[in-house]
Design a protein around this motif. Structure first.
Motif, PDB file in Angstrom:
ATOM      1  N   ALA A 204       0.822  -1.217   0.000  1.00 57.30           N
ATOM      2  CA  ALA A 204       0.000   0.000   0.000  1.00 57.30           C
ATOM      3  C   ALA A 204       0.857   1.269   0.000  1.00 57.30           C
ATOM      4  O   ALA A 204       0.531   2.239  -0.694  1.00 57.30           O
ATOM      5  CB  ALA A 204      -0.933  -0.001   1.204  1.00 57.30           C
ATOM      6  N   GLY A 205       1.961   1.269   0.769  1.00 59.25           N
ATOM      7  CA  GLY A 205       2.774   2.475   0.905  1.00 59.25           C
ATOM      8  C   GLY A 205       3.221   3.008  -0.446  1.00 59.25           C
ATOM      9  O   GLY A 205       3.033   4.191  -0.764  1.00 59.25           O
ATOM     10  N   GLN A 206       3.793   2.152  -1.254  1.00 60.28           N
ATOM     11  CA  GLN A 206       4.313   2.595  -2.549  1.00 60.28           C
ATOM     12  C   GLN A 206       3.165   3.045  -3.465  1.00 60.28           C
ATOM     13  O   GLN A 206       3.268   4.031  -4.185  1.00 60.28           O
ATOM     14  CB  GLN A 206       5.129   1.451  -3.185  1.00 60.28           C
ATOM     15  N   LEU A 207       2.056   2.313  -3.381  1.00 58.21           N
ATOM     16  CA  LEU A 207       0.874   2.664  -4.195  1.00 58.21           C
ATOM     17  C   LEU A 207       0.352   4.054  -3.809  1.00 58.21           C
ATOM     18  O   LEU A 207       0.044   4.887  -4.673  1.00 58.21           O
ATOM     19  CB  LEU A 207      -0.204   1.606  -3.949  1.00 58.21           C
ATOM     20  N   PHE A 208       0.279   4.303  -2.520  1.00 53.10           N
ATOM     21  CA  PHE A 208      -0.215   5.600  -2.038  1.00 53.10           C
ATOM     22  C   PHE A 208       0.755   6.710  -2.468  1.00 53.10           C
ATOM     23  O   PHE A 208       0.356   7.794  -2.852  1.00 53.10           O
ATOM     24  CB  PHE A 208      -0.347   5.608  -0.508  1.00 53.10           C
ATOM     25  N   ARG A 209       2.045   6.408  -2.369  1.00 44.53           N
ATOM     26  CA  ARG A 209       3.083   7.367  -2.734  1.00 44.53           C
ATOM     27  C   ARG A 209       2.990   7.765  -4.205  1.00 44.53           C
ATOM     28  O   ARG A 209       3.267   8.900  -4.578  1.00 44.53           O
ATOM     29  CB  ARG A 209       4.423   6.665  -2.462  1.00 44.53           C
ATOM     30  N   GLN A 210       2.546   6.790  -5.015  1.00 42.58           N
ATOM     31  CA  GLN A 210       2.429   7.063  -6.457  1.00 42.58           C
ATOM     32  C   GLN A 210       1.163   7.854  -6.787  1.00 42.58           C
ATOM     33  O   GLN A 210       0.872   8.117  -7.948  1.00 42.58           O
ATOM     34  CB  GLN A 210       2.426   5.734  -7.239  1.00 42.58           C
ATOM     35  N   GLY A 211       0.383   8.173  -5.746  1.00 40.10           N
ATOM     36  CA  GLY A 211      -0.836   8.964  -5.967  1.00 40.10           C
ATOM     37  C   GLY A 211      -1.943   8.176  -6.639  1.00 40.10           C
ATOM     38  O   GLY A 211      -2.814   8.734  -7.303  1.00 40.10           O
ATOM     39  N   LYS A 212      -1.925   6.845  -6.452  1.00 37.14           N
ATOM     40  CA  LYS A 212      -2.895   6.015  -7.182  1.00 37.14           C
ATOM     41  C   LYS A 212      -4.179   5.746  -6.402  1.00 37.14           C
ATOM     42  O   LYS A 212      -5.040   5.003  -6.873  1.00 37.14           O
ATOM     43  CB  LYS A 212      -2.223   4.688  -7.555  1.00 37.14           C
ATOM     44  N   VAL A 213      -4.297   6.318  -5.184  1.00 40.72           N
ATOM     45  CA  VAL A 213      -5.478   6.027  -4.365  1.00 40.72           C
ATOM     46  C   VAL A 213      -6.044   7.329  -3.803  1.00 40.72           C
ATOM     47  O   VAL A 213      -5.292   8.193  -3.341  1.00 40.72           O
ATOM     48  CB  VAL A 213      -5.097   5.066  -3.202  1.00 40.72           C
ATOM     49  N   THR A 214      -7.386   7.464  -3.838  1.00 42.02           N
ATOM     50  CA  THR A 214      -7.997   8.678  -3.267  1.00 42.02           C
ATOM     51  C   THR A 214      -8.762   8.389  -1.974  1.00 42.02           C
ATOM     52  O   THR A 214      -8.950   9.282  -1.160  1.00 42.02           O
ATOM     53  CB  THR A 214      -8.943   9.341  -4.293  1.00 42.02           C
ATOM     54  N   TRP A 215      -9.236   7.157  -1.826  1.00 43.12           N
ATOM     55  CA  TRP A 215      -9.953   6.778  -0.606  1.00 43.12           C
ATOM     56  C   TRP A 215      -9.490   5.405  -0.124  1.00 43.12           C
ATOM     57  O   TRP A 215      -9.328   4.492  -0.945  1.00 43.12           O
ATOM     58  CB  TRP A 215     -11.459   6.631  -0.877  1.00 43.12           C
ATOM     59  N   VAL A 216      -9.340   5.245   1.190  1.00 44.54           N
ATOM     60  CA  VAL A 216      -9.258   3.904   1.786  1.00 44.54           C
ATOM     61  C   VAL A 216     -10.626   3.661   2.430  1.00 44.54           C
ATOM     62  O   VAL A 216     -11.131   4.515   3.168  1.00 44.54           O
ATOM     63  CB  VAL A 216      -8.145   3.812   2.848  1.00 44.54           C
ATOM     64  N   ILE A 217     -11.232   2.514   2.131  1.00 49.71           N
ATOM     65  CA  ILE A 217     -12.570   2.220   2.672  1.00 49.71           C
ATOM     66  C   ILE A 217     -12.530   0.835   3.323  1.00 49.71           C
ATOM     67  O   ILE A 217     -12.205  -0.161   2.654  1.00 49.71           O
ATOM     68  CB  ILE A 217     -13.651   2.249   1.563  1.00 49.71           C
ATOM     69  N   VAL A 218     -12.826   0.780   4.613  1.00 50.37           N
ATOM     70  CA  VAL A 218     -12.756  -0.498   5.345  1.00 50.37           C
ATOM     71  C   VAL A 218     -14.011  -0.707   6.197  1.00 50.37           C
ATOM     72  O   VAL A 218     -14.771   0.237   6.429  1.00 50.37           O
ATOM     73  CB  VAL A 218     -11.511  -0.554   6.277  1.00 50.37           C
ATOM     74  N   GLY A 219     -14.195  -1.927   6.660  1.00 52.95           N
ATOM     75  CA  GLY A 219     -15.273  -2.247   7.599  1.00 52.95           C
ATOM     76  C   GLY A 219     -14.753  -2.146   9.029  1.00 52.95           C
ATOM     77  O   GLY A 219     -13.682  -1.588   9.281  1.00 52.95           O
TER      78      GLY A 219
END
Ligand code: MRU
Length: 349
Positions: A223-238
């Protein structure tokens, strides 16, 4: 049999003729095997062993377990359900939905204690079916509420499985993702692998692919590298349990994601019905965290992966402090910080 067909294109939990059928989630995605249970003790084992998992689904299965225990005593002079309820309550410790559902069943038992056994069983069945159906309705409401916050062209990351498999149907986090995808707001879903049971890799991908929602599996730690690349706008969990102050217990790894999300300016959404809130617990530190067998970490499908006698710490859940959470979606409404006051107010509605 309860008509839940509109909730998803498969059924994790079904009840008919006083037997409970569970889709064996240990076998997914490669085998779609259904197991049928006709006694409460085996249902308790099925919960412990992860045949059925996910906070709301565990509660629903346990409620039907009480109905089955009552039915097995139909010819007795009096229902004695304490042992069955205790066994079910001891099946898993963290998800409050389990204890919430058993408490609802106990309340019905108390209300009907002077009625005939047949009437008591009918009342218990009605309550269990109500818990099941209400959960699906709540998920659909939360889906609409949560999706209203998702912007067009969003890319979302989810952890574990908070979908139809983990609930009565439709899902909590995956319910929001389903609704937002239907509204064409989501361009990509990333599903975190979720060691050691691989709920993300095995279950979330399976569910979303069946719904033709574009999903990409991300390795544990990715997740860290993915987030760093700006590829995610929301994390959604239960969630498995939410304390009165808004601290959230959920699958191990959720806390890491919340820290990463905050660091990268990504919004963090928790989706959970009111049955997941525990107002008797003020602070997340007091939520009991399940610790499962070391073997789940030291072995992979029965094959050893760590050295013989290697010690392992298999915490199944973690706590995300409320200050890392941007929004909690509940069927009663949208909760934003400061959570303490808002939770109390909304849940009393
Ligand atoms: O150990 P599991 O698979 O029961 O854990 C499930 C989760 O952590 C889910 O995120 C949670 O129960 C919410 S399910 C709607």
């Amino acid at each position: 049999m309860l008509n839940t067909a509109y909730a998803s294109n498969f059924h994790a939990v079904t009840f008919s003729d006083f037997s409970l059928t569970l889709l064996d989630q240990r076998k997914l995605p490669h085998e779609e095997t259904y197991l049928t249970f006709t006694d409460a003790e085996s249902i308790a084992h099925a919960i412990t062993d992860m045949v059925v998992r996910g906070a709301p689904a565990i509660g629903i299965a346990a409620a039907y377990g009480v109905v089955i225990a009552a039915h097995s005593q139909r010819q007795q002079p009096k229902l004695q359900l304490d042992d069955a309820i205790e066994q079910l309550a001891n099946s898993r410790p963290t998800a409050i939905n389990l204890f919430w559902a058993l408490e609802k069943m106990q309340t019905v038992l108390n209300q009907y204690k002077n009625h005939s056994i047949d009437d008591q069983i009918t009342a218990l069945l009605t309550q269990a079916e109500h818990i099941h159906l209400q959960d699906i309705k709540d998920n659909q409401t939360m889906g609409t509420l949560g999706a209203s916050l998702i912007e067009n062209n969003s890319q979302v990351y989810t952890h574990c499985n908070a979908g139809a498999l983990a609930t009565g149907g439709y899902g909590t986090a995956l319910g929001v993702i389903r609704s937002a995808a239907r509204d064409e707001k989501i361009t990509q879903v990333f599903a975190g692998e979720t060691r050691p049971w691989l709920q993300g890799a095995r279950l979330t991908t399976w569910e979303l692919m069946r719904d033709n929602i574009d999903v990409t599996l991300v390795g544990e730690g990715g997740a860290g590298q993915l987030f760093r690349q700006g590829k995610v706008t929301w994390v959604i969990v239960g969630a498995d349990r939410i304390a009165a102050n808004g601290d959230v217990a959920n699958k191990i790894g959720t806390y890491n994601l919340a820290i990463l999300a905050r660091h990268h300016g990504i919004k963090f959404m928790v989706v959970a019905p009111s049955s997941t809130f525990d107002l008797n617990i003020q602070h997340g530190d007091d939520i009991p965290i399940e610790q499962r067998s070391e073997k789940e970490l030291t072995e992979l499908q029965g094959l050893p992966i760590a050295p013989k006698n290697c010690k392992a710490l298999n915490l199944s859940f973690d706590v995300t402090p409320n200050d890392l959470i941007d929004v909690i979606i509940c069927e009663k409404g949208i909760l934003k910080p400061p959570f303490n006051d808002h939770i109390k107010r909304l849940l009393s509605l």
